[in-house]
Design a protein around this motif. Structure first.
Motif, PDB file in Angstrom:
ATOM      1  N   ASP A   1       0.837  -1.197   0.000  1.00  0.00           N
ATOM      2  CA  ASP A   1       0.000   0.000   0.000  1.00  0.00           C
ATOM      3  C   ASP A   1       0.873   1.249   0.000  1.00  0.00           C
ATOM      4  O   ASP A   1       0.629   2.200  -0.758  1.00  0.00           O
TER       5      ASP A   1
ATOM      6  N   PHE B   1      -2.548   9.684  -2.631  1.00  0.00           N
ATOM      7  CA  PHE B   1      -3.727   9.029  -2.054  1.00  0.00           C
ATOM      8  C   PHE B   1      -4.987   9.871  -2.123  1.00  0.00           C
ATOM      9  O   PHE B   1      -5.920   9.697  -1.342  1.00  0.00           O
TER      10      PHE B   1
ATOM     11  N   GLY C   1      -8.015   7.607  -2.830  1.00  0.00           N
ATOM     12  CA  GLY C   1      -8.487   6.907  -1.637  1.00  0.00           C
ATOM     13  C   GLY C   1      -9.287   7.816  -0.718  1.00  0.00           C
ATOM     14  O   GLY C   1     -10.281   7.389  -0.120  1.00  0.00           O
TER      15      GLY C   1
ATOM     16  N   THR D   1      -0.197   0.435  -9.772  1.00  0.00           N
ATOM     17  CA  THR D   1      -0.854   1.209  -8.720  1.00  0.00           C
ATOM     18  C   THR D   1      -2.307   1.485  -9.078  1.00  0.00           C
ATOM     19  O   THR D   1      -3.206   1.400  -8.235  1.00  0.00           O
TER      20      THR D   1
ATOM     21  N   PHE E   1      -5.354   0.241  -6.597  1.00  0.00           N
ATOM     22  CA  PHE E   1      -6.326   1.169  -6.030  1.00  0.00           C
ATOM     23  C   PHE E   1      -7.733   0.871  -6.523  1.00  0.00           C
ATOM     24  O   PHE E   1      -8.707   0.990  -5.779  1.00  0.00           O
TER      25      PHE E   1
ATOM     26  N   SER F   1     -11.259   5.654  -7.011  1.00  0.00           N
ATOM     27  CA  SER F   1     -10.078   5.329  -6.209  1.00  0.00           C
ATOM     28  C   SER F   1      -8.822   5.317  -7.067  1.00  0.00           C
ATOM     29  O   SER F   1      -7.747   5.725  -6.616  1.00  0.00           O
TER      30      SER F   1
END
Length: 229
Positions: free
Chosen positions: A13, A50, A53, A104, A108, A133
């Motif tokens: 992560d 991020f 997210g 990535t 995600f 995301s």
């Protein structure tokens, strides 16, 4: 449709977030005329790393996962500063970084989609959350830099790869596949589509081209009507 949320090890992560932040900082550092300082580059890197997210968790009315540990901010900031300071070196590794960025994107997307499914969201919203995301970081990056959002213009199927991956995950889960298997296929499909799109310059049709064809066909029909010169 419900399923358990797909989780990856903390190191994976953090690596995904670091790659995203590195990409964001390299992108921002390329705009010499903006005269961004260290804090500005760090903010853009963090948002890219991020941002997706955070958007996902806000839409799900949850505390963003990136704010539940100390390491996410530290890694995102460090990767952003590293990307700015070593921009020329990383630019030479752009092909490797493109592959890692595609990985990535898939991770995600898988996390966002399965998290939505685990909370009982329907299929279509789950795919939407997965795509958000995956690509949300690039959207925030462009907004912070006051640039046209790249996803809304002709590009190398960035969002299409994320949507295709999320859709494959939902379909496999509906067929009874284990969540780990479905997530693996999601990541692999996303990576393949994204990398091939970059290699072969695949894009969606430009809307102006479609408009031109429509106008041309209408002109032909009008010319064929009786009484037209």
């Amino acid at each position: 449709m419900t399923s358990a949320a797909f989780t990856i090890p903390l190191w994976a992560d953090l690596l995904s977030i670091g790659i995203g932040s590195l990409q964001g900082a390299m992108f921002a550092a390329g705009f010499r005329d903006r005269r961004l300082d260290l804090l500005g580059v760090a903010i853009i890197g963090i948002a890219t790393g991020f941002g997706g997210g955070i958007l996902r968790d806000v839409l799900l009315s949850q505390v963003p996962a990136a704010l539940q540990t100390n390491w996410h901010l530290i890694v995102a900031t460090g990767a952003a500063l590293l990307g700015m300071l070593l921009e020329r070196i990383f630019h030479r590794l752009r092909h490797l970084i493109t592959v890692l960025d595609a990985l990535t994107l898939g991770l995600f997307g898988a996390i966002g989609t399965t998290k939505a499914l685990s909370l009982g969201l329907p299929v279509v919203p789950a795919i939407f959350l997965g795509a958000i995301s995956a690509v949300g970081g690039s959207i925030l990056r462009d907004l912070l830099l006051n640039l046209p959002i790249a996803l809304m213009h002709v590009s190398s199927l960035y969002a299409v790869a994320a949507i295709a991956g999320a859709t494959s995950l939902v379909g496999l889960v509906a067929l009874g596949a284990p969540i780990a298997t479905a997530a693996t296929v999601c990541v692999a499909l996303t990576v393949v589509i994204r990398v091939l799109a970059v290699l072969f310059s695949w894009t969606l049709p430009e809307q102006r081209a479609l408009a031109w064809r429509f106008t041309w066909r209408r002109s032909v029909r009008e010319a064929e009507q009786p009484g037209s010169d």
